[in-house]
Design an enzyme around this catalytic site. Structure first.
Site, short mmCIF file in Angstrom:
data_model
loop_
_atom_site.label_atom_id
_atom_site.label_comp_id
_atom_site.label_asym_id
_atom_site.label_seq_id
_atom_site.Cartn_x
_atom_site.Cartn_y
_atom_site.Cartn_z
N LYS A 112 0.85 -1.01 0.06
CA LYS A 112 0.05 0.05 0.16
C LYS A 112 0.81 1.07 -0.11
O LYS A 112 0.47 2.21 -0.60
CB LYS A 112 -0.74 0.09 1.18
N LYS A 195 -4.39 -10.31 -7.01
CA LYS A 195 -5.84 -10.21 -6.20
C LYS A 195 -6.96 -9.37 -6.73
O LYS A 195 -6.40 -8.31 -7.31
CB LYS A 195 -5.71 -10.30 -4.85
N LYS A 198 -9.67 -3.04 -5.02
CA LYS A 198 -10.35 -1.65 -5.35
C LYS A 198 -9.13 -0.85 -5.61
O LYS A 198 -9.43 0.07 -6.52
CB LYS A 198 -10.83 -1.30 -3.84
N1 AQP Z 1 -9.32 -10.65 -3.74
C1 AQP Z 1 -9.78 -10.93 -2.67
N2 AQP Z 1 -10.02 -12.22 -2.49
C2 AQP Z 1 -10.53 -12.54 -1.06
N3 AQP Z 1 -10.71 -11.75 -0.03
C3 AQP Z 1 -10.49 -10.69 -0.47
N4 AQP Z 1 -10.36 -9.45 0.44
C4 AQP Z 1 -10.07 -8.33 -0.22
N5 AQP Z 1 -9.76 -8.66 -1.49
C5 AQP Z 1 -10.04 -10.14 -1.57
C6 AQP Z 1 -10.88 -9.67 1.73
O1 AQP Z 1 -12.01 -8.52 2.09
C7 AQP Z 1 -12.00 -8.11 3.42
C8 AQP Z 1 -11.93 -6.58 3.40
O2 AQP Z 1 -10.98 -5.86 2.93
P1 AQP Z 1 -10.67 -4.35 3.41
O3 AQP Z 1 -11.96 -3.83 3.43
O4 AQP Z 1 -9.45 -4.75 4.62
O5 AQP Z 1 -9.95 -4.09 2.14
P2 AQP Z 1 -8.84 -4.56 1.37
O6 AQP Z 1 -8.07 -5.57 1.78
O7 AQP Z 1 -7.84 -3.24 1.91
O8 AQP Z 1 -9.20 -4.84 0.03
P3 AQP Z 1 -8.61 -4.51 -1.25
O9 AQP Z 1 -9.68 -4.24 -2.36
O10 AQP Z 1 -7.84 -5.72 -1.32
O11 AQP Z 1 -7.76 -3.26 -1.14
P4 AQP Z 1 -6.55 -2.76 -1.47
O12 AQP Z 1 -6.46 -2.55 -2.90
O13 AQP Z 1 -6.51 -1.28 -0.64
O14 AQP Z 1 -5.59 -3.68 -0.95
C9 AQP Z 1 -10.58 -8.90 3.97
O15 AQP Z 1 -10.79 -9.59 4.91
C10 AQP Z 1 -9.67 -9.08 2.95
O16 AQP Z 1 -8.80 -10.30 3.06
#
Ligand code: AQP
Length: 332
Positions: A112, A195, A198
């Protein structure tokens, strides 16, 4: 009943299919067997720049989506993280027993911060995994439903709980990650080596649950598939098709074996067309239900207030014990 705890960020507005299959589906399952606490983690959201009005709207939107996905406030405690000040308070204590090197090894922070750039990376982003430790330990959680990308943070939670317990006497339950293997990592539909996320560089392979169903169907139909034409699950050599089979199987409850048999001799196109229909059938009622919850913000806010009250009762007790163990003079 064992305890479960998890949180989801309100940052992006719509949740994506990875969030739903990796995490939210497990939230709804665990509310049946666990004393479950789920929160919209707005303290985590401000580790990157946010517009205040958008953050406020997205926090309600996140709660509405969790309800639309099947969280039932009669069977779990749903709340907003900033409504329970004990998170920030225990977060500070946890910062003070975490090694700088230990925090520096968190791969989510590395990813990040690389995306943010050095000048825009905040200290809050650096310590967000430690705040997550406090989030979990406050509720004495046994089980933490998350996707694979969060495994390292649950490991950190275990390490810090054991460290605190070892130094100051037993205070915290040592939690385990609850990661469902099949859906632990849903991949980007355009690049199945990364993966679904967002913050991907393009949104072409990202399925946002609140997008227009027609646009979603189009994205599914243009998903990248692999060379060859056979529809078999082979994560290593056919990551694109395997990802589609995982999504199809989980959304419909059909086994991967049955899907392979159904599509023998048919091309990728047939699989994608059918999956597009499955996806539309899934997102359409989800969008409608989310909208219904949003149309009544008073009820939504009241429900979140009740959730925060229930959460606070548990969190305050744990924080008081931790403060006492660490040697803070009680306030009279
Ligand atoms: N691709 C994925 N497959 C399975 N699980 C996923 N999670 C996120 N992406 C996947 C799970 O969603 C939960 C909430 O996530 P968050 O709100 O903490 O957001 P994040 O992990 O920051 O989501 P993103 O989209 O992956 O954001 P960025 O791009 O900022 O890293 C968690 O339990 C996560 O494991």
């Amino acid at each position: 009943r064992p305890r479960a705890l998890s949180g989801i960020q309100p940052t992006a507005g719509s949740f994506h299919l990875g969030n739903y299959l990796g995490a939210i589906r497990q939230y709804t399952a665990l509310q049946e067997s666990h004393d479950a606490f789920y929160m919209v983690v707005d303290l985590h959201a401000i580790t990157v720049p946010q517009d205040p009005a958008v953050l406020r709207a997205n926090t309600r939107l996140a709660a509405a989506q969790l309800l639309a996905a099947g969280l039932d406030p009669q069977r779990c405690t749903l709340f907003v993280q900033s409504h329970v000040p004990e998170h920030a308070q225990l977060g500070w204590v946890m910062n003070c027993i975490t090694g700088f090197g230990e925090a520096s090894r968190m791969t989510q922070f590395k990813d990040k911060s690389a995306k943010q750039g050095a000048d825009r990376t905040t200290v809050g982003l650096f310590t967000y995994p430690v705040l997550q430790v406090a989030d979990i330990l406050l509720y004495q959680a046994d089980s933490v439903p998350v996707g694979e990308d969060q495994r390292q943070h649950v490991e950190l939670t275990r390490d810090l709980a054991e460290r605190f317990n070892g130094r100051f006497g037993h205070t915290f339950t040592v939690p385990s990650p609850h990661i469902v293997k099949e859906t632990a990592k849903i991949y980007d539909l355009q690049d199945p080596s990364i993966k679904m996320s967002k913050s991907a560089s393009t949104t072409k392979g990202l399925i946002n649950l609140l997008d227009e169903p027609k646009a979603t169907a189009k994205k599914v139909k243009s998903a990248v598939t692999d060379t060859g034409s056979e529809i078999v699950f082979d994560a290593e050599n056919k990551p694109g098709v395997s990802n589609l089979l995982t999504i199809f199987s989980t959304l419909t409850g059909t086994t991967i074996g049955d899907l392979e048999a159904r599509y023998t001799g048919k091309g990728y196109g047939a699989l994608k067309t059918d999956l597009a229909d499955v996806m539309v059938d899934f997102v359409t009622p989800f969008r409608d239900r989310t909208q219904e919850f949003l149309e009544d913000p008073e009820t939504l806010d009241a429900l979140l207030a009740t959730g925060a009250e229930k959460a606070r009762a548990v969190a305050a007790e744990t924080l008081a014990t931790a403060y006492d163990r660490i040697g803070f003079l009680p306030a009279k």
